[in-house]
Design an enzyme around this catalytic site. Structure first.
Site, PDB file in Angstrom:
ATOM      1  N   LYS A   1       2.625  -3.573   8.776  1.00  0.00           N
ATOM      2  CA  LYS A   1       3.869  -2.854   8.527  1.00  0.00           C
ATOM      3  C   LYS A   1       5.042  -3.811   8.743  1.00  0.00           C
ATOM      4  O   LYS A   1       5.135  -4.449   9.797  1.00  0.00           O
ATOM      5  CB  LYS A   1       3.980  -1.651   9.471  1.00  0.00           C
ATOM      6  CG  LYS A   1       5.164  -0.757   9.205  1.00  0.00           C
ATOM      7  CD  LYS A   1       5.089   0.507  10.063  1.00  0.00           C
ATOM      8  CE  LYS A   1       6.230   1.458   9.757  1.00  0.00           C
ATOM      9  NZ  LYS A   1       6.137   2.711  10.549  1.00  0.00           N
TER      10      LYS A   1
ATOM     11  N   LEU B   1       0.838  -1.204   0.000  1.00  0.00           N
ATOM     12  CA  LEU B   1       0.000   0.000   0.000  1.00  0.00           C
ATOM     13  C   LEU B   1       0.870   1.250   0.000  1.00  0.00           C
ATOM     14  O   LEU B   1       0.543   2.261  -0.624  1.00  0.00           O
ATOM     15  CB  LEU B   1      -0.911  -0.007   1.225  1.00  0.00           C
ATOM     16  CG  LEU B   1      -1.844   1.192   1.414  1.00  0.00           C
ATOM     17  CD1 LEU B   1      -2.881   1.226   0.298  1.00  0.00           C
ATOM     18  CD2 LEU B   1      -2.522   1.122   2.782  1.00  0.00           C
TER      19      LEU B   1
ATOM     20  N   ALA C   1       8.161   3.078   2.480  1.00  0.00           N
ATOM     21  CA  ALA C   1       8.971   4.190   2.977  1.00  0.00           C
ATOM     22  C   ALA C   1      10.390   3.718   3.250  1.00  0.00           C
ATOM     23  O   ALA C   1      10.777   2.610   2.901  1.00  0.00           O
ATOM     24  CB  ALA C   1       8.332   4.785   4.225  1.00  0.00           C
ATOM     25  N   SER C   2      11.159   4.564   3.904  1.00  0.00           N
ATOM     26  CA  SER C   2      12.591   4.302   4.058  1.00  0.00           C
ATOM     27  C   SER C   2      12.905   3.178   5.026  1.00  0.00           C
ATOM     28  O   SER C   2      13.882   2.451   4.860  1.00  0.00           O
ATOM     29  CB  SER C   2      13.296   5.579   4.523  1.00  0.00           C
ATOM     30  OG  SER C   2      12.724   6.020   5.745  1.00  0.00           O
ATOM     31  N   ILE C   3      12.076   3.013   6.063  1.00  0.00           N
ATOM     32  CA  ILE C   3      12.341   2.024   7.101  1.00  0.00           C
ATOM     33  C   ILE C   3      11.520   0.756   6.908  1.00  0.00           C
ATOM     34  O   ILE C   3      11.973  -0.349   7.205  1.00  0.00           O
ATOM     35  CB  ILE C   3      12.046   2.618   8.498  1.00  0.00           C
ATOM     36  CG1 ILE C   3      12.916   3.851   8.749  1.00  0.00           C
ATOM     37  CG2 ILE C   3      12.254   1.591   9.597  1.00  0.00           C
ATOM     38  CD1 ILE C   3      14.393   3.564   8.871  1.00  0.00           C
ATOM     39  N   ALA C   4      10.318   0.892   6.421  1.00  0.00           N
ATOM     40  CA  ALA C   4       9.411  -0.253   6.309  1.00  0.00           C
ATOM     41  C   ALA C   4       8.444  -0.036   5.148  1.00  0.00           C
ATOM     42  O   ALA C   4       8.397   1.044   4.550  1.00  0.00           O
ATOM     43  CB  ALA C   4       8.637  -0.421   7.614  1.00  0.00           C
TER      44      ALA C   4
ATOM     45  N   VAL D   1       4.201  -1.135   3.856  1.00  0.00           N
ATOM     46  CA  VAL D   1       2.899  -1.465   4.427  1.00  0.00           C
ATOM     47  C   VAL D   1       2.080  -2.276   3.434  1.00  0.00           C
ATOM     48  O   VAL D   1       2.003  -1.929   2.247  1.00  0.00           O
ATOM     49  CB  VAL D   1       2.141  -0.167   4.798  1.00  0.00           C
ATOM     50  CG1 VAL D   1       0.715  -0.475   5.220  1.00  0.00           C
ATOM     51  CG2 VAL D   1       2.880   0.564   5.914  1.00  0.00           C
TER      52      VAL D   1
ATOM     53  N   ASP E   1       7.158  12.987  13.446  1.00  0.00           N
ATOM     54  CA  ASP E   1       7.398  12.661  12.035  1.00  0.00           C
ATOM     55  C   ASP E   1       6.143  12.983  11.232  1.00  0.00           C
ATOM     56  O   ASP E   1       5.616  12.150  10.492  1.00  0.00           O
ATOM     57  CB  ASP E   1       7.765  11.182  11.904  1.00  0.00           C
ATOM     58  CG  ASP E   1       8.443  10.872  10.571  1.00  0.00           C
ATOM     59  OD1 ASP E   1       8.917  11.820   9.914  1.00  0.00           O
ATOM     60  OD2 ASP E   1       8.500   9.691  10.185  1.00  0.00           O
TER      61      ASP E   1
END
Length: 522
Positions: free
Chosen positions: A152, A130, A133-136, A138, A287
């Site tokens: 996530k 969906l 992003a940079s860390i994880a 979804v 954030d």
């Protein structure tokens, strides 16, 4: 001495920048324009086939360099007023459109973390991410109960990449503080340490889930902000399962217009939510870029992604509130005094001079809506003032400053006519009344009654102990008084003996002299 691994990473960063043609962009800036012809000596200049627009090249460079650089791009993307349009539009894609990893790998991580198969955990699982992003990234899913959720999943091998880049930042900070006075004033090493703690916390999704639950509790039944519910049985360190919420991305202004969103109320509520989290709850979402914020029409926020949160000490919290109020009331002398008293600037700084410098920076922006304020120029002037007075950066406030910039950028997008100062001022004044006024003192006393009640049975013992201690002190004082009296008597006696010794000596000497004279005459 830079470690070999860090040195190799530095070489890799330079190679990625050259590969995407950023050396060409850098050499076109005014600082490097005199030496731009040196690019002709680079093999990449002749071999480069990449003719993508500069915004695309910058975005791809940040994506290739990894999560820390993507975070940097995300922060910049919230400040479109500070960037050219073509670059800002590309950096927005970093908020939730980072290249994903495979669905097969995501499934494998989820099954390893949960200790069960995907079909056992979920009735349905969406293979297409969906958001990424940079860390994880979804995925959507449906529980066996029929409830829609998002799953996530932490990126594979993300920890080693982050540790490598943080090590490089530490080396650069050490070199900076060693050879550059501004780096020492900016406390580069402390800032990197604070950043390291923040980004490493993001790698633990259980911690993020706890952050979400805390903020959800703080805004329970709120008409301003909704936080999705966490599904704890399916949440692990690398997997987080949360209620799926549906709303319009806050950055999709066209969709908000079509839905008749109340832009003025949204902007005002954004400011109120920020100050409520910072001063009422002392726990804030740090954030808040547009990829993490959605809108339920007409003016309710839906927030996700709580990997980065912030809090302040009681001292910093009160100090900031006083500073904000002083700014809002144009009391620049108070601001100058507080900076000196707190040690943020040298104690020998002249208050009048520092006050005048702050006034010249801040006064032009008051009474203006966001659209008429050049925050790029304001930040530049503030940095110049800080440098002139050797102002020390406070690393514990970096997250707060970043979040405030995000909020201001969001307000600029939604309702440029917002008066940021007048919106925030009543909230802070009310907070001071609740925390410092007479009512606050009464509440503080009433709050301590249970503690006092618990200690009531101990009061007789405490009183007896106090009386015994007092009696012992009195006895010691009496003994000391007796000793002092004896000492005085002894001194008097010694002085009397000393006096007669002197008189007797004088008489003997006088008699001897008279006898000598008599013998001399006869």
């Amino acid at each position: 001495m830079i470690r070999p691994k860090t040195f190799l990473r530095l070489i890799h960063i330079n190679w990625v920048m050259i590969f995407h043609g950023l050396d060409e962009i850098v050499l076109k800036t005014p600082l490097f324009r005199p030496i731009r012809y040196l690019a002709l000596l680079s093999p990449s200049y002749w071999l480069r086939n990449n003719r993508d627009p500069r915004g695309v090249r910058i975005r791809r460079t940040l994506e290739d360099l990894g999560p820390i650089y993507v975070k940097f791009g995300q922060t910049l993307s919230t400040r479109k007023d500070l960037l050219p349009d073509d670059i800002a539009e590309e950096l927005v894609k970093l908020q939730d459109k980072v290249p994903p990893f495979s669905a097969e790998l995501a499934r494998k991580i989820i099954e390893q973390q949960l200790g069960m198969s995907i079909s056992e955990a979920f009735a349905e699982f969406g293979s297409e991410p969906l958001a990424s992003a940079s860390i994880a990234q979804v995925h959507t899913a449906t529980l066996h109960s029929g409830e829609e959720v998002i799953v996530k999943v932490l990126r594979p091998d993300i920890e080693s990449k982050i540790h490598s880049d943080v090590a490089l930042l530490h080396e650069l900070a050490k070199l900076g503080e060693k050879f550059w006075s501004d780096a020492r004033r900016l406390r580069a090493i402390d800032i990197v340490t604070e950043f390291e703690k923040t980004i490493l916390d993001e790698l633990d999704l259980v911690r993020e889930a706890a952050n979400a639950s805390a903020i959800r509790s703080n805004f329970k039944n709120s008409d301003m902000l909704y936080i999705p519910e966490i599904h704890w049985p399916l949440t692990r360190r690398k997997v987080l399962v949360m209620e799926r919420v549906r709303g319009i991305p806050v950055g999709d202004i066209q969709a908000l217009r079509e839905g008749n969103a109340d832009f003025k109320l949204l902007a005002e509520r954004g400011v109120e939510i920020f100050f409520t989290q910072v001063f009422r709850d002392n726990f804030f979402h740090a954030d808040m870029h547009p990829g993490n914020i959605f809108v339920e029409l007409p003016a309710k926020y839906l927030a996700v992604d709580f990997g980065i949160v912030g809090s302040l000490s009681d001292t910093d919290q009160r100090y900031l509130a006083e500073n904000f109020l002083a700014f809002f009331n144009h009391d620049y002398r108070r601001v100058a005094k507080m900076h000196i008293e707190s040690g943020w600037v040298a104690e020998n700084t002249r208050v009048e001079e520092f006050e005048a410098a702050i006034r010249s920076v801040c006064e032009p922006i008051f009474e203006k809506p966001l659209k008429d304020i050049s925050f790029g120029l304001l930040l530049l002037r503030l940095f110049q003032t800080a440098r002139r007075f050797d102002m020390v950066v406070q690393p514990q406030l970096v997250l707060l400053q970043k979040t405030l910039l995000n909020i201001e950028g969001l307000g600029r997008q939604l309702y440029p006519d917002l008066d940021l100062w007048q919106t925030a001022k009543p909230f802070l004044e009310n907070w001071f009344k609740q925390r410092i006024g007479p009512t606050a003192k009464i509440k503080e006393f009433l709050g301590k009654i249970p503690e006092i009640t618990e200690q009531l049975p101990e009061f007789p013992n405490l009183i007896l102990h106090a009386l015994q201690s007092t009696a012992q002190v009195q006895q010691q004082l009496q003994l000391q008084n007796k000793e002092i009296i004896l000492l005085r008597k002894q001194l008097k006696k010694n002085n009397f003996n000393h006096f007669w010794a002197v008189v007797s000596g004088s008489l003997i000497i006088s008699a001897a002299l008279l006898l000598q004279n008599w013998l001399h005459l006869h």
